[in-house]
Design a protein around this motif. Structure first.
Motif, mmCIF file in Angstrom:
data_model
loop_
_atom_site.group_PDB
_atom_site.id
_atom_site.type_symbol
_atom_site.label_atom_id
_atom_site.label_comp_id
_atom_site.label_asym_id
_atom_site.label_seq_id
_atom_site.Cartn_x
_atom_site.Cartn_y
_atom_site.Cartn_z
ATOM 1 N N ASP A 265 -20.391 -14.289 59.476
ATOM 2 C CA ASP A 265 -20.037 -14.536 58.080
ATOM 3 C C ASP A 265 -18.519 -14.521 57.958
ATOM 4 O O ASP A 265 -17.881 -13.487 58.162
ATOM 5 C CB ASP A 265 -20.661 -13.460 57.187
ATOM 6 C CG ASP A 265 -20.503 -13.737 55.703
ATOM 7 O OD1 ASP A 265 -19.574 -14.489 55.318
ATOM 8 O OD2 ASP A 265 -21.291 -13.191 54.917
ATOM 9 N N THR A 266 -17.934 -15.655 57.643
ATOM 10 C CA THR A 266 -16.470 -15.784 57.576
ATOM 11 C C THR A 266 -15.934 -15.610 56.164
ATOM 12 O O THR A 266 -14.791 -15.978 55.899
ATOM 13 C CB THR A 266 -16.023 -17.157 58.122
ATOM 14 O OG1 THR A 266 -16.436 -18.189 57.214
ATOM 15 C CG2 THR A 266 -16.598 -17.414 59.503
ATOM 16 N N SER A 267 -16.730 -15.033 55.259
ATOM 17 C CA SER A 267 -16.329 -14.946 53.855
ATOM 18 C C SER A 267 -15.007 -14.216 53.658
ATOM 19 O O SER A 267 -14.318 -14.443 52.662
ATOM 20 C CB SER A 267 -17.413 -14.240 53.036
ATOM 21 O OG SER A 267 -18.599 -14.982 53.017
ATOM 22 N N TRP A 268 -14.675 -13.300 54.587
ATOM 23 C CA TRP A 268 -13.435 -12.537 54.447
ATOM 24 C C TRP A 268 -12.481 -12.762 55.622
ATOM 25 O O TRP A 268 -11.544 -11.993 55.811
ATOM 26 C CB TRP A 268 -13.744 -11.055 54.271
ATOM 27 C CG TRP A 268 -14.279 -10.772 52.908
ATOM 28 C CD1 TRP A 268 -15.576 -10.668 52.531
ATOM 29 C CD2 TRP A 268 -13.513 -10.583 51.712
ATOM 30 N NE1 TRP A 268 -15.667 -10.422 51.185
ATOM 31 C CE2 TRP A 268 -14.416 -10.366 50.650
ATOM 32 C CE3 TRP A 268 -12.148 -10.575 51.432
ATOM 33 C CZ2 TRP A 268 -14.010 -10.148 49.343
ATOM 34 C CZ3 TRP A 268 -11.733 -10.349 50.122
ATOM 35 C CH2 TRP A 268 -12.651 -10.140 49.103
ATOM 36 N N VAL A 269 -12.726 -13.813 56.390
ATOM 37 C CA VAL A 269 -11.765 -14.186 57.428
ATOM 38 C C VAL A 269 -10.613 -14.936 56.762
ATOM 39 O O VAL A 269 -10.839 -15.873 55.986
ATOM 40 C CB VAL A 269 -12.427 -15.073 58.497
ATOM 41 C CG1 VAL A 269 -11.392 -15.571 59.509
ATOM 42 C CG2 VAL A 269 -13.545 -14.305 59.203
ATOM 43 N N PRO A 270 -9.376 -14.546 57.008
ATOM 44 C CA PRO A 270 -8.249 -15.205 56.335
ATOM 45 C C PRO A 270 -8.151 -16.689 56.692
ATOM 46 O O PRO A 270 -8.577 -17.121 57.765
ATOM 47 C CB PRO A 270 -7.019 -14.440 56.857
ATOM 48 C CG PRO A 270 -7.555 -13.143 57.368
ATOM 49 C CD PRO A 270 -8.935 -13.425 57.863
ATOM 50 N N ASP A 271 -7.601 -17.470 55.764
ATOM 51 C CA ASP A 271 -7.259 -18.853 56.067
ATOM 52 C C ASP A 271 -6.340 -18.874 57.287
ATOM 53 O O ASP A 271 -5.494 -17.991 57.461
ATOM 54 C CB ASP A 271 -6.555 -19.509 54.871
ATOM 55 C CG ASP A 271 -7.434 -19.574 53.627
ATOM 56 O OD1 ASP A 271 -8.663 -19.381 53.755
ATOM 57 O OD2 ASP A 271 -6.891 -19.806 52.533
ATOM 58 N N GLN A 272 -6.484 -19.906 58.110
ATOM 59 C CA GLN A 272 -5.783 -19.962 59.384
ATOM 60 C C GLN A 272 -4.698 -21.040 59.386
ATOM 61 O O GLN A 272 -4.924 -22.165 58.934
ATOM 62 C CB GLN A 272 -6.765 -20.243 60.516
ATOM 63 C CG GLN A 272 -7.879 -19.221 60.628
ATOM 64 C CD GLN A 272 -7.394 -17.853 61.041
ATOM 65 O OE1 GLN A 272 -6.719 -17.702 62.057
ATOM 66 N NE2 GLN A 272 -7.733 -16.834 60.257
ATOM 67 N N LYS A 273 -3.520 -20.673 59.915
ATOM 68 C CA LYS A 273 -2.430 -21.632 60.077
ATOM 69 C C LYS A 273 -2.536 -22.378 61.398
ATOM 70 O O LYS A 273 -1.956 -23.448 61.560
ATOM 71 C CB LYS A 273 -1.085 -20.909 59.990
ATOM 72 C CG LYS A 273 -0.831 -20.235 58.651
ATOM 73 C CD LYS A 273 0.490 -19.481 58.661
ATOM 74 C CE LYS A 273 0.723 -18.763 57.347
ATOM 75 N NZ LYS A 273 2.003 -17.982 57.358
ATOM 76 N N GLN A 274 -3.246 -21.789 62.366
ATOM 77 C CA GLN A 274 -3.399 -22.370 63.688
ATOM 78 C C GLN A 274 -4.884 -22.492 64.019
ATOM 79 O O GLN A 274 -5.718 -21.761 63.476
ATOM 80 C CB GLN A 274 -2.696 -21.508 64.747
ATOM 81 C CG GLN A 274 -1.208 -21.324 64.535
ATOM 82 C CD GLN A 274 -0.427 -22.615 64.712
ATOM 83 O OE1 GLN A 274 -0.827 -23.492 65.486
ATOM 84 N NE2 GLN A 274 0.686 -22.745 63.993
ATOM 85 N N PRO A 275 -5.254 -23.410 64.926
ATOM 86 C CA PRO A 275 -6.657 -23.499 65.343
ATOM 87 C C PRO A 275 -7.146 -22.183 65.948
ATOM 88 O O PRO A 275 -6.380 -21.422 66.534
ATOM 89 C CB PRO A 275 -6.637 -24.624 66.393
ATOM 90 C CG PRO A 275 -5.416 -25.421 66.074
ATOM 91 C CD PRO A 275 -4.409 -24.447 65.562
ATOM 92 N N MET A 276 -8.430 -21.946 65.812
ATOM 93 C CA MET A 276 -9.054 -20.723 66.300
ATOM 94 C C MET A 276 -9.724 -20.971 67.647
ATOM 95 O O MET A 276 -10.017 -22.106 68.018
ATOM 96 C CB MET A 276 -10.089 -20.229 65.275
ATOM 97 C CG MET A 276 -9.548 -20.054 63.876
ATOM 98 S SD MET A 276 -10.862 -19.880 62.643
ATOM 99 C CE MET A 276 -11.542 -18.280 63.086
ATOM 100 N N ARG A 277 -9.990 -19.873 68.350
ATOM 101 C CA ARG A 277 -10.736 -19.923 69.604
ATOM 102 C C ARG A 277 -11.827 -18.861 69.583
ATOM 103 O O ARG A 277 -11.657 -17.793 68.991
ATOM 104 C CB ARG A 277 -9.818 -19.682 70.803
ATOM 105 C CG ARG A 277 -8.864 -20.806 71.107
ATOM 106 C CD ARG A 277 -8.004 -20.485 72.322
ATOM 107 N NE ARG A 277 -6.849 -19.670 71.941
ATOM 108 C CZ ARG A 277 -6.059 -19.045 72.804
ATOM 109 N NH1 ARG A 277 -6.332 -19.097 74.103
ATOM 110 N NH2 ARG A 277 -5.015 -18.367 72.393
ATOM 111 N N ILE A 278 -12.937 -19.151 70.248
ATOM 112 C CA ILE A 278 -14.025 -18.182 70.397
ATOM 113 C C ILE A 278 -14.462 -18.181 71.853
ATOM 114 O O ILE A 278 -14.638 -19.235 72.463
ATOM 115 C CB ILE A 278 -15.221 -18.518 69.485
ATOM 116 C CG1 ILE A 278 -14.826 -18.414 68.008
ATOM 117 C CG2 ILE A 278 -16.394 -17.578 69.771
ATOM 118 C CD1 ILE A 278 -15.920 -18.827 67.044
ATOM 119 N N ALA A 279 -14.617 -16.990 72.410
ATOM 120 C CA ALA A 279 -15.131 -16.824 73.768
ATOM 121 C C ALA A 279 -16.215 -15.756 73.750
ATOM 122 O O ALA A 279 -16.392 -15.042 72.755
ATOM 123 C CB ALA A 279 -14.011 -16.452 74.736
ATOM 124 N N ALA A 280 -16.949 -15.654 74.852
ATOM 125 C CA ALA A 280 -18.026 -14.665 74.944
ATOM 126 C C ALA A 280 -17.859 -13.839 76.213
ATOM 127 O O ALA A 280 -17.520 -14.372 77.278
ATOM 128 C CB ALA A 280 -19.383 -15.351 74.936
#
Length: 457
Positions: A265-280
């Motif tokens: 749930d990204t409801s409280w993730v701040p707006d981003q100035k740069q692209p995001m990354r996700i890893a596991a």
């Protein structure tokens, strides 16, 4: 700080840099094991007291332990076959201001100084902090199998009268990396989302994972993006996660069953100035860990929803509420006429002694949390009328004296201070379910914001 202490501090920094011990967390493609230790019997939130009341005579451990200066003997069976490097992660709480010189000695090796947070005002020993330094150690310091041990110390000199230098250590974790071409390890890849994908308010994460060693025990999702800094180092853009008492915290989420589904749930993730990354982080039952290649160039796409991260500044030294009221500043730059909710987010020690938080002299929260333990706060503020566009002042109330008229401990507010999130909502043609809920991992929990979440550590 005395001339002697300045000299010791400078030598510690020089030795740390010269040895090349400041090291980064794992990156995609790494193969490693983690040997996690914490103090199961400590009386300060299960923390190891380094220093203590007799810190000048016994700076290794202090009075809170059965055997003064005794090493911590690890029960882990260290696997060094095909190892290529190693590091140690220390869960450090400043605790007593003006304490410096934290160092670790592994087996019979030399003392290695633990670096101070890079993004804390200097000297860091004047600012309460709880952070997780990662320090490179020579592989030669470790022994294969059982019987590895460590000791810790701080500088015996401190300005308090009587002197009481003390850091609290919530955990000490050893990470050993291996040659991925020689070491049998799990593999995996994130199958959703794909690189370049837009991320909505609810993001489904799935991973395909397998291991020749054993079944997959757990998959942990971590994100590289700008967010609140529970890591305590003042760096807002990084791989967001850390450990507490052997458990991963403040990451996107974890799953134990194939296809390792996590709904973020990204409801409280701040707006981003740069692209995001996700890893596991793919962990098998044999304890081997593989960090997958990252999904790159991810962007937030949440029609009608925007979140502003307001970073605090003018942080007071020795922010402990027993001494006085204390203030910080933060700025709101968004269109405040569209603000619908807010959160205040911070980490503390002993918040059971807090006595109110004020925004521009209006009380917005009274208290929560235990005494003499860590706590991670994420408090919902439904009424945003106390906030204003531009500069705002946040204040913590002074902890009153006890019934006998004596000072009590007070809440310690850790770096980077109390962070503020402002949620904005716009009308759109597309129906949006912008709920005031937050999905938190570790310190975080899924909670309705009508009941402010906080996690006792």
């Amino acid at each position: 700080m005395t001339i002697t202490k300045l000299r010791i501090f400078a030598i510690a920094v020089i030795v740390t840099i010269a040895q090349g011990v400041i090291y980064a967390q794992p990156i995609p493609g790494d193969v490693f094991r983690e040997y996690l230790w914490f103090n199961e019997k400590g009386n300060a939130g299960q923390a190891l007291r380094v220093g203590g009341k007799h810190g000048q005579e016994h700076p290794d451990r202090g009075w809170a332990h059965d055997y003064i200066n005794a090493p911590v003997v690890l029960k882990h069976n260290f696997d060094l076959e095909h190892a290529v490097k190693a590091e140690v992660v220390v869960e450090k709480i400043l605790c007593h201001a003006d304490t410096i010189g934290l160092a670790i000695r592994i087996n019979d090796g030399d003392w290695i100084y633990i670096p101070e947070p890079a993004d804390i005002s200097v000297p860091a020993c004047n600012y309460q902090h709880h952070f997780y330094p990662t320090v490179r150690i020579p592989l030669s310091r470790l022994k294969p199998g059982n019987g590895n041990q460590f000791r810790m110390r701080v500088d015996a000199e401190q300005s308090w009268v009587p002197s009481w230098p003390q850091n609290l250590i919530n955990g000490v974790h050893f990470r050993v990396y291996y040659d991925p071409d020689k070491k049998t390890h799990p593999n995996g890849k994130i199958i959703t989302p794909h690189s370049g994908s837009p991320l909505g308010r609810i993001v489904e994460l799935r991973t395909q994972a397998q291991s020749p060693n054993s079944r997959i025990k757990q998959v942990d999702y971590v994100g590289f993006h700008e967010d609140v800094n529970f890591e305590g180092d003042g760096i807002y853009s990084q791989w967001h996660y850390h450990f507490y008492h052997g458990r991963i915290m403040n990451h996107i989420g974890s799953a134990t069953l194939d296809p390792f589904l996590v709904n973020w749930d990204t409801s409280w993730v701040p707006d981003q100035k740069q692209p995001m990354r996700i890893a596991a982080r793919v962990i098998d039952e044999a304890g081997m860990i593989y960090m997958t290649e990252a999904m790159e160039n991810l962007t937030l796409l949440r029609p009608g929803l925007s979140v502003e991260l307001c970073k605090p500044y003018n942080i007071p030294k020795k922010w402990v509420t027993s001494s006085s009221e204390m203030t910080e500043c933060f700025d709101i730059v968004g269109d405040f006429s569209k603000a619908v909710a807010a959160q205040i987010v911070w980490s503390s020690w002993s918040p059971g002694y807090m006595n109110g938080i004020y925004i521009n002299d209006k009380k917005v929260f009274q208290c929560e949390g235990p005494k003499y333990a860590c706590y991670a706060h994420r408090v919902a503020i439904g009424d945003v009328s106390s906030f204003q566009s531009g500069r705002n002042i946040l204040k913590t109330g002074k902890t009153p004296l006890n019934k006998k008229g004596k000072m009590v401990h007070g809440m310690e507010v850790n770096w980077p201070g109390i962070m503020v999130l402002i949620q904005y909502k716009e009308q759109t043609n597309e129906h949006q379910d912008i709920s005031l809920s937050v999905c938190m991992a570790g310190w975080r929990q899924c909670a309705n914001l009508s009941s402010p979440p906080g996690i006792r550590l």
